[in-house]
Design a protein around this motif. Structure first.
Motif, mmCIF file in Angstrom:
data_model
loop_
_atom_site.group_PDB
_atom_site.id
_atom_site.type_symbol
_atom_site.label_atom_id
_atom_site.label_comp_id
_atom_site.label_asym_id
_atom_site.label_seq_id
_atom_site.Cartn_x
_atom_site.Cartn_y
_atom_site.Cartn_z
ATOM 1 N N LYS A 62 -0.710 -17.307 12.514
ATOM 2 C CA LYS A 62 -1.810 -17.120 11.566
ATOM 3 C C LYS A 62 -1.754 -15.708 11.002
ATOM 4 N N PHE A 63 -2.327 -15.540 9.794
ATOM 5 C CA PHE A 63 -2.395 -14.218 9.188
ATOM 6 C C PHE A 63 -3.651 -13.505 9.675
ATOM 7 N N ILE A 64 -3.447 -12.278 10.197
ATOM 8 C CA ILE A 64 -4.537 -11.488 10.773
ATOM 9 C C ILE A 64 -4.560 -10.114 10.117
ATOM 10 N N ASP A 65 -5.754 -9.572 9.961
ATOM 11 C CA ASP A 65 -5.916 -8.226 9.413
ATOM 12 C C ASP A 65 -5.112 -7.242 10.265
ATOM 13 N N GLU A 66 -4.218 -6.475 9.614
ATOM 14 C CA GLU A 66 -3.363 -5.538 10.344
ATOM 15 C C GLU A 66 -4.171 -4.524 11.152
ATOM 16 N N PRO A 119 -15.843 1.265 -5.845
ATOM 17 C CA PRO A 119 -15.402 1.137 -4.447
ATOM 18 C C PRO A 119 -14.799 -0.253 -4.197
ATOM 19 N N ALA A 120 -13.679 -0.271 -3.499
ATOM 20 C CA ALA A 120 -13.010 -1.540 -3.183
ATOM 21 C C ALA A 120 -12.599 -1.534 -1.714
ATOM 22 N N ARG A 121 -12.450 -2.728 -1.195
ATOM 23 C CA ARG A 121 -12.015 -2.897 0.201
ATOM 24 C C ARG A 121 -10.717 -3.691 0.207
ATOM 25 N N VAL A 122 -9.698 -3.140 0.847
ATOM 26 C CA VAL A 122 -8.384 -3.785 0.906
ATOM 27 C C VAL A 122 -8.142 -4.303 2.326
ATOM 28 N N LYS A 123 -7.714 -5.537 2.387
ATOM 29 C CA LYS A 123 -7.354 -6.122 3.679
ATOM 30 C C LYS A 123 -5.909 -6.590 3.590
ATOM 31 N N ILE A 124 -5.050 -6.042 4.449
ATOM 32 C CA ILE A 124 -3.649 -6.438 4.500
ATOM 33 C C ILE A 124 -3.444 -7.267 5.768
ATOM 34 N N MET A 125 -3.024 -8.506 5.580
ATOM 35 C CA MET A 125 -2.894 -9.423 6.714
ATOM 36 C C MET A 125 -1.431 -9.771 6.956
ATOM 37 N N SER A 126 -1.051 -9.785 8.225
ATOM 38 C CA SER A 126 0.328 -10.082 8.623
ATOM 39 C C SER A 126 0.353 -11.316 9.518
ATOM 40 N N PRO A 127 1.497 -12.034 9.513
ATOM 41 C CA PRO A 127 1.616 -13.210 10.376
ATOM 42 C C PRO A 127 1.769 -12.797 11.835
ATOM 43 N N VAL A 128 1.003 -13.417 12.696
ATOM 44 C CA VAL A 128 1.023 -13.102 14.131
ATOM 45 C C VAL A 128 0.907 -14.405 14.912
ATOM 46 N N VAL A 129 1.661 -14.499 16.009
ATOM 47 C CA VAL A 129 1.519 -15.652 16.896
ATOM 48 C C VAL A 129 0.201 -15.541 17.654
ATOM 49 N N SER A 173 -1.147 -3.384 -7.747
ATOM 50 C CA SER A 173 -0.479 -2.271 -7.062
ATOM 51 C C SER A 173 -0.116 -2.626 -5.629
ATOM 52 N N LEU A 174 -0.640 -3.744 -5.155
ATOM 53 C CA LEU A 174 -0.365 -4.203 -3.795
ATOM 54 C C LEU A 174 0.343 -5.549 -3.888
ATOM 55 N N ILE A 175 1.545 -5.635 -3.354
ATOM 56 C CA ILE A 175 2.360 -6.840 -3.513
ATOM 57 C C ILE A 175 2.291 -7.703 -2.259
ATOM 58 N N SER A 176 1.902 -8.969 -2.440
ATOM 59 C CA SER A 176 1.918 -9.928 -1.339
ATOM 60 C C SER A 176 3.339 -10.457 -1.167
ATOM 61 N N THR A 177 3.756 -10.617 0.077
ATOM 62 C CA THR A 177 5.077 -11.160 0.382
ATOM 63 C C THR A 177 4.924 -12.221 1.464
ATOM 64 N N ASP A 178 6.074 -12.775 1.895
ATOM 65 C CA ASP A 178 6.025 -13.798 2.944
ATOM 66 C C ASP A 178 5.493 -13.225 4.251
ATOM 67 N N ASP A 179 5.703 -11.912 4.469
ATOM 68 C CA ASP A 179 5.278 -11.332 5.740
ATOM 69 C C ASP A 179 4.005 -10.505 5.620
ATOM 70 N N ARG A 180 3.304 -10.623 4.507
ATOM 71 C CA ARG A 180 1.975 -10.023 4.428
ATOM 72 C C ARG A 180 1.205 -10.593 3.245
ATOM 73 N N GLN A 181 -0.105 -10.717 3.415
ATOM 74 C CA GLN A 181 -0.990 -11.196 2.370
ATOM 75 C C GLN A 181 -2.029 -10.120 2.081
ATOM 76 N N ILE A 182 -2.384 -9.981 0.797
ATOM 77 C CA ILE A 182 -3.329 -8.950 0.371
ATOM 78 C C ILE A 182 -4.643 -9.605 -0.045
ATOM 79 N N ALA A 232 -4.262 -12.820 19.738
ATOM 80 C CA ALA A 232 -2.848 -12.576 19.430
ATOM 81 C C ALA A 232 -2.042 -12.566 20.725
ATOM 82 N N ILE A 233 -0.833 -13.089 20.652
ATOM 83 C CA ILE A 233 0.052 -13.141 21.822
ATOM 84 C C ILE A 233 1.093 -12.037 21.693
#
Length: 230
Positions: free
Chosen positions: A131-135, A101-111, A42-51, A163-164
């Motif tokens: 690097k990918f960081i937890d949103e 119970p589940a824990r979801v972490k959505i990570m995005s690319p950040v300088v 139900s959660l789709i990983s893409t180039d600009d976010r990782q699940i 993060a910069i």
């Protein structure tokens, strides 16, 4: 008569056992993996976010009943939150449900700073990267590409891994020599100037024209470069 009763009891027992033999029996690992796969789909990983999904182990004391039907997983609509309860259910004549119970972490690319960077230091391909960081840990506007940052300066001390953002760097810094590009429909002029303010690409800053000594408002177009419209 007693023999007939015993025979009927035997037939009922056999029928019950035959029915039970078609039921699916699940262990804790299966249910946990089923819930994880359902949530990940139900959660789709893409180039600009990782699940990343982690499932809480089921209490060992919980007994999971057999199920004659296919299991189903219900994911809450608001499933982008940090914590999600996945409902695993069996739609038998005697239905049952189990919440995982589940824990979801959505990570995005950040300088980020790859090393400690001192105030006033140039940003280079060696000291910054993506690097990918937890949103949930990202504050304010994020930068996702290093292309426009190479050659910029840090406005403060940055620790490794931090993060910069636009706030702590300047593509054009106060006192820098800049190239002023002035454009009109029929004319294009380039001259030297001095930045009177810090700024990032797209920011409007005051620049002193070295030839005329006048202050002009210009928009930062790149590293040590600004533009004005005539």
């Amino acid at each position: 008569m007693r023999k007939i009763k015993l025979f009927l009891t035997f037939l009922l027992l056999q029928a019950s056992l035959a029915q039970f033999s078609h039921a699916q029996i699940f262990d804790h690992d299966y249910i946990e993996n089923f819930a994880k796969q359902a949530l990940e789909s139900s959660l789709i990983s893409t180039d600009d976010r990782q699940i990343s999904v982690s499932i809480s182990p089921i209490d060992p004391r919980v007994t999971i009943k057999p199920c004659f039907s296919e299991l189903s997983a219900n994911i809450p609509e608001n499933h982008n939150s940090r914590n999600v309860n996945v409902e695993i259910s069996c739609a038998d004549s005697t239905p049952w449900s189990l919440y995982i119970p589940a824990r979801v972490k959505i990570m995005s690319p950040v300088v980020v700073a790859l090393t400690a960077i001192d105030k006033g230091s140039l940003l280079t391909g060696d000291n910054i990267g993506v690097k990918f960081i937890d949103e949930k840990k990202i504050r304010g506007e994020k930068l996702t590409s290093t292309v426009e940052l190479i050659g910029a300066k840090s406005r403060r001390n940055l620790s490794s891994g931090s993060a910069i953002s636009r706030r702590n760097i300047c593509v054009v810094c106060k006192g820098d020599s800049v190239t002023i590009e002035a454009h009109s429909a029929a004319l294009s002029i380039r001259t030297a100037g001095v930045a009177m303010m810090n700024g990032y690409v797209g920011d409007k800053i005051k620049v002193k024209n070295e030839r005329s000594g006048k202050l002009v408002n210009a928009r930062i177009s790149g590293l040590n470069s600004v533009k004005i419209n005539l």
